[in-house]
Structures are given as structure tokens and as C-alpha cells.
Design a protein around this motif. Structure first.
Motif, PDB file in Angstrom:
ATOM      1  N   GLU A 133       3.709   0.286  53.123  1.00 50.75           N
ATOM      2  CA  GLU A 133       3.130  -0.673  52.184  1.00 50.75           C
ATOM      3  C   GLU A 133       1.828  -1.246  52.728  1.00 50.75           C
ATOM      4  O   GLU A 133       0.858  -1.443  51.978  1.00 50.75           O
ATOM      5  CB  GLU A 133       4.126  -1.797  51.896  1.00 50.75           C
ATOM      6  CG  GLU A 133       3.616  -2.785  50.860  1.00 50.75           C
ATOM      7  CD  GLU A 133       4.589  -3.927  50.591  1.00 50.75           C
ATOM      8  OE1 GLU A 133       4.162  -4.926  49.969  1.00 50.75           O
ATOM      9  OE2 GLU A 133       5.759  -3.839  51.003  1.00 50.75           O
ATOM     10  N   ILE A 178       7.795  -7.693  52.872  1.00 51.85           N
ATOM     11  CA  ILE A 178       7.814  -6.441  52.114  1.00 51.85           C
ATOM     12  C   ILE A 178       7.756  -6.758  50.624  1.00 51.85           C
ATOM     13  O   ILE A 178       8.492  -7.614  50.120  1.00 51.85           O
ATOM     14  CB  ILE A 178       9.080  -5.618  52.453  1.00 51.85           C
ATOM     15  CG1 ILE A 178       9.001  -5.111  53.897  1.00 51.85           C
ATOM     16  CG2 ILE A 178       9.243  -4.450  51.486  1.00 51.85           C
ATOM     17  CD1 ILE A 178      10.239  -4.349  54.341  1.00 51.85           C
ATOM     18  N   LEU A 223       7.583  -1.136  55.535  1.00 56.07           N
ATOM     19  CA  LEU A 223       6.547  -2.148  55.731  1.00 56.07           C
ATOM     20  C   LEU A 223       5.219  -1.500  56.123  1.00 56.07           C
ATOM     21  O   LEU A 223       4.161  -1.853  55.595  1.00 56.07           O
ATOM     22  CB  LEU A 223       6.984  -3.146  56.806  1.00 56.07           C
ATOM     23  CG  LEU A 223       5.966  -4.247  57.151  1.00 56.07           C
ATOM     24  CD1 LEU A 223       5.672  -5.111  55.925  1.00 56.07           C
ATOM     25  CD2 LEU A 223       6.465  -5.109  58.300  1.00 56.07           C
TER      26      LEU A 223
END
Length: 585
Positions: free
Chosen positions: A241, A144, A238
Motif C-alpha cells: 500500500e 493500513i 502495508l
């Protein structure tokens, strides 16, 4: 420090000056042979061997690609085990990409059960053992904040399609963690083999958040994170992103296909991202399209209008909900209202028949529209006798669930009962083709998820239809990439299903097939892509302009050719040439 200038000599006759940075290795002929995009093996001509500096690095015999295909197939037949054949073909793909796809496309019916279901399931279970060379990208929960940087490590800029999994629900095998990487790799191989999507446009990605399988975590060969599966806020962050990073790295028209996520995440992620990204979930939407196509084909045999059928699903996960939703869309398209349509569709989950007043508690949001006002029931045989379906669809990975007694009852109440045993791999199928035909006295209209051999019953040879998603997702991906479709709607999948059903001929139906033979998959994908692209332009979903005047001809020029390139320029920039070479038609 200033750049060094090296002289690279190609053979004895051609030399040129080439600027390279300090520390960058000199391009050598052997590098070409080691690059699967460029390698032609023994098919390099004498002139190419001299120009590229590989003269003497190969045996002197000159072979063409046909001879190489013959050699590969002789080696393929040497293996008695399908997993060994899988490893052999993956090694070929790592060695010579065009030869691999030539072999697969020319022998597609033999190869698909090896490079995809059912053998890919076994390969995933043993992925630590079969792992040879990394393919694709691995992103973990610990990355991350760095996902974009990881994507930038991929050497190809013009990626157009990503297949991504988190390994939680691989086929019907469950949580395999990082071993699930075999699925995105296999799917993208079929993008190219079945529809001609350029290989360099494809990128398999594994999002590793751990696995809840202790056996896998304790496997000494395990290649992933040895921790329980992480969920909640970190997981969501996650994925968010990742989606943003894909658009930043490859553009907003890069297709992201979600594959084999757990039910809860699969539905949630699809709803979260479908209107903001170019994305679809093959387990939900691809399975739905191929199943609905089979149902539409079955109507030509049963002669029962779509809106007069009763559908019973064993399973209420991604596949069943996806099929049921697309069925609703197909039935309401006939003019029938939603309320009446929903009365035709019944689902069974792990707690029994999906009813509103079930004693076991609440119903997940995605299932609510299919819950019925009906007494709770758990026994499958009793449910079948109560609902009296014309079509029974298995997508719960419960092997043998469709018993001889259930099949015989369906044959008793239907002249031509429709039986879909869609669970993968073959070991998880709800019944075999042979049982379906014999228990119904040869009257079943049968389709399965994994391949079954032909069955001869009372002198008639029947070829079971295989409801393989490969009939849908490669052609769909080709259409999305070609037409620059940036929002993948349910209507596109219905258009794909209708297109596939129209390709089934009376000859196919007489043989028991609900789908065209797999040997015609390249033509099927081309037809399907053309239909989807036409629909996309008609409904303002395509962003490629001007619109091609002849979509079919443009598609044929666009797709990947397995033929070796015969021209190799004597002077080239190495990375740019590799990219150019892989893009040539």
C-alpha cells in the motif's frame, strides 16, 4: 460563508488586500522568522525587515551569512560531546535550513561524522531523548487502508526522493524500531549537503511495525508502537500500500530508497519492487558501489588484475551480498566467465564458511550462488589460511574480528594485502586502521566504513580510506531526479563505482587513500551524477527530454544553493511563495 478580506500591512509603506478563508491565520512577519525555509536570522536586511513586518523583532545589528556561519561554528566548538553537537546541528536545521547546509558543506569533514555515522547511531539509540521537532512522516501497521491520506498530510507536492526504514537493522545496532527515524533524516541531509538535492524534494519516512527489542519498548521515552514487530501478510500489505500510495501522491518517478531493513525483507522487497518502481536499497546497492569503487582503486596499488584476486567476506548479509553481486558484474565485464568468477568470491555467515554441504542445514536463496564445494569450516583464522585471500572484507559488525594474527598472515601471503573493515559504527569495525597498518608492517591497503584518524608508521603518514556510502547515494539520487530515471539498474551502480574509482589520483594513493578526500564530496557527487546521467541516456534509462546539451552546466543550475535569496516580493501567496523560495537556485 463568504471569505473575509483582510488587509496585511508590510512595514509602513506597503499594503495590499489579501483574501483568506475564515479560520485561516493572518500571515505575520514573525511567521517568516519561524519558517526554516525562509528564515535568514540576523542576515535580514533593513529593507527586508521593514517590508516583511519584522522590523524591531530582531536586534538592530545587520549580519551577513558569513558572520552567521562564524557564530554557528563558535557554538559548535563549545560542545565537548558529539551527541550534543548532533542536537545543536539538528536544532539549527529546524531554525534556518540554508544556514545549516552552508555550515555543513563548508565543514563537511567535521560535520559528516556528527550528522551521520558514527554519531547518528548513538543519536538513534537515544532518539527519545534527542527528539525535539517532528521531521518527515510516521506510518504504522495500524494505518493500513489510510497510507495515501497520511501522505497527503505532507504539505509539499513535488517530493522527488523518499528514504524509508522500518527500523529493524539500524547500522550495526539492530532493531531500534521508531528510533531508526534518525537514519532517513540523516541520509536526506546528505542528499543536500553532498550533492545539492533540493531539500524540499526530500521526505524521510518511518514505517513503524513495532520492535522486538524489549529494552526499547520499555523505554519511557520511546516514541513508537510498544508492541513486538509484526511480520507476515499484514506487513506485506502495508508495504504494498505504501509503494502504491507514493506513486499516487508524488508520481512514478519519485525515488524510494529502502534503508536499514532486516536482511530477509531487504532482499525480498528489492526483488519485488525494483522492476516496477523507481527504487534501490542503499545497504545492498550503495554499499556495493562504494566498496567496488575502493576495490578498483586498490588494483592501482596491488597491480593484480581484478580477475586474479580472491575475495573473502566476513558476513553474508545485505552489504556483503550486494558487494559480491556487483563484483561479479565487474569481473565478468572483463570477459571472464561466470563460473570462474564465482570461484574467486568466498563468504562467511553466522554458521561459518558458505559451503554446499554444510551440516547446519539450508542456505538462503540470495546466498546460493556463492556456496562452494569445500569442507565446512567455522574458525575465521583457519578459513583465511585455507582460502588465502588477496582481499578480506568485513561487513558483519563483529568488532575486532580481524585479529593481529590474521592480518599478519595476510601480509605474509600478499605483498599488499587489501583490508576493508566496513562495519558501522566505529565500535563495530572489524579492526582499526592502526592495527591494520602495524600488523602488516605498513603494507595494508585499508578502508573502513567509519572514519579513522591518520596513522604514522615508520615515518610515513597514512590516511585510511573511508568507504562511506555518501560517496555514492547522494550523487546517484541527484542523477535519478535530474534525468527522470525510473528504473535503477545494477549497471547504473557499476557506472557509479567506476566513476568514483576514476576520481582517485596517484597523490591520493600515495597517502593511503582509496577514495577522494571527503572535503571534495560536492565535486565528487557532481562528477558521479554526470557519469550516471550520461550512462542512463546512452542506455535509454532517462526520461527527461530533450537531453541537455551540456549535462554538467545543467546540473550546476539544478542543484540547491545555500546562499540567501536577496529579493523578496512584497506581495505573495504564503504557501506558494514558501515553495517558490525553497526552489530558487
Amino acid at each position: 460563508m463568504a471569505n473575509d478580506v483582510h488587509q496585511i500591512k508590510l512595514g509602513n509603506s506597503v499594503s495590499f488586500n489579501k483574501e483568506v478563508k475564515i479560520g485561516r491565520p493572518k500571515v505575520r512577519g514573525i511567521d517568516i522568522m519561524r519558517d526554516p525555509i525562509l528564515n535568514k536570522g540576523m542576515a535580514f536586511t533593513l529593507e527586508e525587515r521593514q517590508l516583511l513586518g519584522i522590523h524591531g523583532l530582531l536586534p538592530p545589528a545587520l549580519m551577513d551569512q558569513d558572520a552567521e556561519v562564524f557564530q554557528v561554528m563558535q557554538n559548535f566548538y563549545r560542545w565537548n560531546d558529539d551527541l550534543d553537537r548532533f542536537i545543536f546541528l539538528m536544532c539549527l536545521q529546524d531554525r534556518s535550513e540554508k544556514l545549516f547546509y552552508r555550515v555543513v558543506t563548508e565543514n563537511i569533514e567535521q560535520m559528516m561524522p556528527i550528522i551521520y555515522t558514527p554519531t547518528v547511531g548513538l543519536a538513534c539509540q537515544k532518539y527519545g531523548m534527542v527528539f525535539r521537532k517532528p521531521r518527515g512522516i510516521y506510518i504504522t501497521i495500524h494505518d493500513i487502508g489510510h497510507v495515501y491520506d497520511i501522505l497527503c498530510n505532507w504539505p509539499i507536492d513535488d517530493v522527488k526522493a523518499i528514504v524509508v526504514t522500518d527500523g529493524e537493522r539500524i547500522l550495526g545496532l539492530g532493531d531500534l524500531g521508531a528510533y531508526g527515524m534518525g537514519i532517513p533524516i540523516g541520509k536526506l541531509s546528505l542528499y543536500t549537503a553532498c550533492a545539492g538535492v533540493q531539500p524540499h524534494h526530500c521526505l524521510p519516512i518511518m514505517i513503524d511495525v513495532g520492535t522486538n527489542s524489549e529494552n526499547i519498548r520499555n523505554d519511557p521515552l520511546y516514541i513508537g508502537l510498544r508492541q513486538p514487530r509484526e511480520a507476515g501478510e499484514n506487513y506485506n500489505n502495508l508495504i504494498d500500500e505504501f509503494m502504491c500510495a507514493v506513486v499516487r501522491r508524488f508520481g512514478k518517478n519519485c525515488l524510494i530508497q529502502f534503508e536499514d531493513f532486516g536482511n530477509q525483507n531487504a532482499f525480498r522487497l528489492l526483488e519485488n519492487y525494483r522492476d516496477r518502481y523507481c527504487t534501490f536499497n542503499d545497504d545492498i546497492q550503495g554499499t556495493a558501489a562504494v566498496a567496488v569503487a575502493g576495490i578498483l582503486s586498490s588494483l592501482l596499488i596491488t597491480k593484480i588484475p581484478l580477475e586474479k584476486n580472491v575475495f573473502l567476506f566476513l558476513g553474508a548479509g545485505e552489504a556483503s551480498i550486494g558487494i559480491a553481486r556487483l563484483l561479479v558484474q565487474a569481473i565478468t565485464k572483463t570477459g571472464q566467465g561466470l563460473e570462474q568468477t564465482l570461484k574467486q568470491i568466498w563468504l562467511i555467515d553466522s554458521k561459518g564458511l558458505l559451503v554446499k554441504n554444510r551440516p547446519s542445514g539450508g542456505i538462503e536463496e540470495e546466498k546460493l550462488m556463492f556456496a562452494k564445494d569445500h569442507p565446512p569450516m567455522e574458525n575465521l583464522e583457519a578459513i583465511v589460511e585455507s582460502v588465502k585471500p588477496t582481499t578480506i572484507i568485513g561487513a558483519a559488525a563483529v568488532s575486532g574480528a580481524f585479529t593481529e594474527r590474521i592480518l599478519a598472515f595476510l601480509a605474509k601471503i600478499n605483498k599488499r594485502p587489501v583490508v576493508f573493515a566496513l562495519s558501522n559504527p566505529t565500535s563495530k569495525a572489524e579492526c582499526t586502521a592502526e592495527l591494520a597498518y602495524t600488523a602488516t608492517e605498513g603494507r595494508a591497503v585499508f578502508a573502513s566504513g567509519s572514519p579513522f584518524p591518520a596513522v604514522t608508521y615508520k615515518g610515513q603518514t597514512l590516511h585510511p580510506g573511508q568507504g562511506n556510502n555518501a560517496y555514492i547515494f547522494p550523487g546517484m539520487a541527484l542523477a535519478i531526479i535530474f534525468a527522470d530515471i525510473r528504473r535503477v539498474t545494477e549497471n547504473l551502480f557499476l557506472a557509479a563505482a567506476e566513476s568514483l574509482a576514476k576520481m582517485v589520483t596517484n597523490q591520493h594513493l600515495s597517502e593511503g587513500r582509496l577514495y577522494p578526500p571527503l572535503s571534495t564530496i560536492r565535486q565528487v557527487s557532481l562528477n558521479l551524477a554526470e557519469a550516471v546521467i550520461t550512462f542512463a541516456y546512452e542506455h535509454n534509462l532517462a526520461f527527461r527530454y530533450p537531453r541537455p546539451s551540456d549535462i554538467r552546466s545543467s546540473l550546476k543550475e539544478f542543484i540547491f544553493s545555500t546562499d540567501y535569496d536577496s529579493y523578496i516580493p512584497p506581495v505573495y501567496d504564503w504557501p506558494d511563495y514558501a515553495h517558490h523560495h525553497s526552489s530558487k537556485k
